[in-house]
Scaffold this motif. Sequence first.
Motif, PDB file in Angstrom:
ATOM      1  N   LEU A  34       6.623   5.920  10.855  1.00  0.00           N
ATOM      2  CA  LEU A  34       5.787   5.344   9.797  1.00  0.00           C
ATOM      3  C   LEU A  34       6.522   5.351   8.456  1.00  0.00           C
ATOM      4  O   LEU A  34       6.437   4.386   7.687  1.00  0.00           O
ATOM      5  CB  LEU A  34       4.464   6.107   9.681  1.00  0.00           C
ATOM      6  CG  LEU A  34       3.438   5.874  10.791  1.00  0.00           C
ATOM      7  CD1 LEU A  34       2.297   6.860  10.679  1.00  0.00           C
ATOM      8  CD2 LEU A  34       2.928   4.442  10.728  1.00  0.00           C
ATOM      9  N   ALA A  35       7.248   6.427   8.185  1.00  0.00           N
ATOM     10  CA  ALA A  35       8.028   6.491   6.943  1.00  0.00           C
ATOM     11  C   ALA A  35       9.117   5.412   6.954  1.00  0.00           C
ATOM     12  O   ALA A  35       9.365   4.756   5.934  1.00  0.00           O
ATOM     13  CB  ALA A  35       8.640   7.877   6.776  1.00  0.00           C
ATOM     14  N   THR A  52       4.118  -2.639  -2.367  1.00  0.00           N
ATOM     15  CA  THR A  52       4.080  -1.265  -2.860  1.00  0.00           C
ATOM     16  C   THR A  52       2.845  -0.533  -2.335  1.00  0.00           C
ATOM     17  O   THR A  52       2.936   0.624  -1.916  1.00  0.00           O
ATOM     18  CB  THR A  52       4.094  -1.252  -4.407  1.00  0.00           C
ATOM     19  OG1 THR A  52       5.229  -1.988  -4.864  1.00  0.00           O
ATOM     20  CG2 THR A  52       4.159   0.163  -4.939  1.00  0.00           C
ATOM     21  N   VAL A  53       1.701  -1.200  -2.346  1.00  0.00           N
ATOM     22  CA  VAL A  53       0.471  -0.583  -1.825  1.00  0.00           C
ATOM     23  C   VAL A  53       0.616  -0.313  -0.332  1.00  0.00           C
ATOM     24  O   VAL A  53       0.278   0.776   0.162  1.00  0.00           O
ATOM     25  CB  VAL A  53      -0.765  -1.482  -2.119  1.00  0.00           C
ATOM     26  CG1 VAL A  53      -1.984  -0.998  -1.351  1.00  0.00           C
ATOM     27  CG2 VAL A  53      -1.049  -1.535  -3.606  1.00  0.00           C
ATOM     28  N   GLY A  54       1.125  -1.280   0.410  1.00  0.00           N
ATOM     29  CA  GLY A  54       1.322  -1.101   1.855  1.00  0.00           C
ATOM     30  C   GLY A  54       2.292   0.023   2.162  1.00  0.00           C
ATOM     31  O   GLY A  54       2.049   0.859   3.055  1.00  0.00           O
ATOM     32  N   ALA A  55       3.392   0.077   1.426  1.00  0.00           N
ATOM     33  CA  ALA A  55       4.380   1.137   1.648  1.00  0.00           C
ATOM     34  C   ALA A  55       3.801   2.504   1.285  1.00  0.00           C
ATOM     35  O   ALA A  55       4.044   3.489   1.980  1.00  0.00           O
ATOM     36  CB  ALA A  55       5.637   0.858   0.828  1.00  0.00           C
ATOM     37  N   THR A  56       3.005   2.566   0.207  1.00  0.00           N
ATOM     38  CA  THR A  56       2.374   3.827  -0.191  1.00  0.00           C
ATOM     39  C   THR A  56       1.420   4.317   0.892  1.00  0.00           C
ATOM     40  O   THR A  56       1.385   5.512   1.213  1.00  0.00           O
ATOM     41  CB  THR A  56       1.630   3.662  -1.531  1.00  0.00           C
ATOM     42  OG1 THR A  56       2.550   3.205  -2.517  1.00  0.00           O
ATOM     43  CG2 THR A  56       1.005   4.970  -1.975  1.00  0.00           C
ATOM     44  N   ILE A  57       0.659   3.427   1.460  1.00  0.00           N
ATOM     45  CA  ILE A  57      -0.249   3.794   2.554  1.00  0.00           C
ATOM     46  C   ILE A  57       0.547   4.292   3.751  1.00  0.00           C
ATOM     47  O   ILE A  57       0.202   5.308   4.366  1.00  0.00           O
ATOM     48  CB  ILE A  57      -1.161   2.596   2.925  1.00  0.00           C
ATOM     49  CG1 ILE A  57      -2.157   2.331   1.788  1.00  0.00           C
ATOM     50  CG2 ILE A  57      -1.898   2.857   4.243  1.00  0.00           C
ATOM     51  CD1 ILE A  57      -2.955   1.061   1.957  1.00  0.00           C
ATOM     52  N   LEU A  58       1.620   3.602   4.098  1.00  0.00           N
ATOM     53  CA  LEU A  58       2.454   4.025   5.223  1.00  0.00           C
ATOM     54  C   LEU A  58       3.099   5.385   4.965  1.00  0.00           C
ATOM     55  O   LEU A  58       3.152   6.240   5.859  1.00  0.00           O
ATOM     56  CB  LEU A  58       3.531   2.978   5.527  1.00  0.00           C
ATOM     57  CG  LEU A  58       3.039   1.716   6.237  1.00  0.00           C
ATOM     58  CD1 LEU A  58       4.153   0.675   6.301  1.00  0.00           C
ATOM     59  CD2 LEU A  58       2.538   2.046   7.631  1.00  0.00           C
ATOM     60  N   PHE A  59       3.584   5.619   3.740  1.00  0.00           N
ATOM     61  CA  PHE A  59       4.178   6.919   3.407  1.00  0.00           C
ATOM     62  C   PHE A  59       3.127   8.029   3.467  1.00  0.00           C
ATOM     63  O   PHE A  59       3.401   9.131   3.919  1.00  0.00           O
ATOM     64  CB  PHE A  59       4.854   6.896   2.035  1.00  0.00           C
ATOM     65  CG  PHE A  59       6.155   6.149   2.016  1.00  0.00           C
ATOM     66  CD1 PHE A  59       7.120   6.354   2.995  1.00  0.00           C
ATOM     67  CD2 PHE A  59       6.430   5.247   1.004  1.00  0.00           C
ATOM     68  CE1 PHE A  59       8.326   5.676   2.974  1.00  0.00           C
ATOM     69  CE2 PHE A  59       7.634   4.557   0.972  1.00  0.00           C
ATOM     70  CZ  PHE A  59       8.579   4.776   1.952  1.00  0.00           C
ATOM     71  N   GLY A  60       1.918   7.742   2.996  1.00  0.00           N
ATOM     72  CA  GLY A  60       0.832   8.729   3.076  1.00  0.00           C
ATOM     73  C   GLY A  60       0.492   9.072   4.515  1.00  0.00           C
ATOM     74  O   GLY A  60       0.344  10.248   4.871  1.00  0.00           O
ATOM     75  N   LEU A  61       0.370   8.047   5.353  1.00  0.00           N
ATOM     76  CA  LEU A  61       0.108   8.283   6.781  1.00  0.00           C
ATOM     77  C   LEU A  61       1.257   9.042   7.435  1.00  0.00           C
ATOM     78  O   LEU A  61       1.042   9.906   8.281  1.00  0.00           O
ATOM     79  CB  LEU A  61      -0.120   6.957   7.504  1.00  0.00           C
ATOM     80  CG  LEU A  61      -1.464   6.282   7.279  1.00  0.00           C
ATOM     81  CD1 LEU A  61      -1.464   4.884   7.899  1.00  0.00           C
ATOM     82  CD2 LEU A  61      -2.586   7.120   7.858  1.00  0.00           C
ATOM     83  N   ALA A  62       2.477   8.720   7.035  1.00  0.00           N
ATOM     84  CA  ALA A  62       3.649   9.410   7.588  1.00  0.00           C
ATOM     85  C   ALA A  62       3.608  10.891   7.236  1.00  0.00           C
ATOM     86  O   ALA A  62       3.860  11.751   8.086  1.00  0.00           O
ATOM     87  CB  ALA A  62       4.931   8.774   7.071  1.00  0.00           C
ATOM     88  N   PHE A  63       3.279  11.199   5.990  1.00  0.00           N
ATOM     89  CA  PHE A  63       3.216  12.597   5.560  1.00  0.00           C
ATOM     90  C   PHE A  63       2.133  13.356   6.326  1.00  0.00           C
ATOM     91  O   PHE A  63       2.377  14.448   6.847  1.00  0.00           O
ATOM     92  CB  PHE A  63       2.959  12.679   4.052  1.00  0.00           C
ATOM     93  CG  PHE A  63       2.764  14.085   3.573  1.00  0.00           C
ATOM     94  CD1 PHE A  63       3.864  14.918   3.425  1.00  0.00           C
ATOM     95  CD2 PHE A  63       1.499  14.576   3.298  1.00  0.00           C
ATOM     96  CE1 PHE A  63       3.689  16.233   3.000  1.00  0.00           C
ATOM     97  CE2 PHE A  63       1.327  15.880   2.872  1.00  0.00           C
ATOM     98  CZ  PHE A  63       2.417  16.710   2.722  1.00  0.00           C
TER      99      PHE A  63
END
Length: 180
Positions: A34-35, A52-63
């Motif tokens: 996901l990251a 940016t919003v999509g990547a932020t959501i993906l990074f949050g899910l990855a974490f």
Amino acid sequence: MSDSTSSVVALADSVSDLLYGIAGWSLVVLGLMLAGAGGRVLLEFGLTTSATVGATILFGLAFVTTAFGLFVNPRFRRRLERRHAPSQFGWVQSVDQRVIRPEEQCRERCVACGARIEQGMVRRYREEYAVAGIPIYTRSVGYNHYCLECATAELQGGEPAAETAREDQTAKSEFSIERQ
């Protein structure tokens, strides 16, 4: 019958640890994927608002997925249970102890008096490499078993027998030799 029951329980615990380990590492891999997807979104679509919003959501899910995967993994949980102060970095020596109960059927002998142990205490010496207090690698582990009488005398602050002091010194020197 109790031996067969305990062996079945031990087998079930081993299988459970294995399955939790597989689930944990699978979640860690999913989190890393996901990251990577979040990074790829940023690279392909640039710094647009939607990217940016999509990547932020993906990074949050990855974490969240990676953290959950680490905490589900039994090996990581055991390491967290024996963590040190957050300021600890490098090689750390630790000693912990626990009570030996009669139902454990301990086969060891007391290091102080040589008696068979029905109940008493076991002391574990460990040297580990820690990062921010979390043990990453264990270099050596050693054990000393004490019968109830010797453990009680030592814990009450009584004068330990000369043999106890000699055995503890021997165990500590063996612990030091294993380190090298």
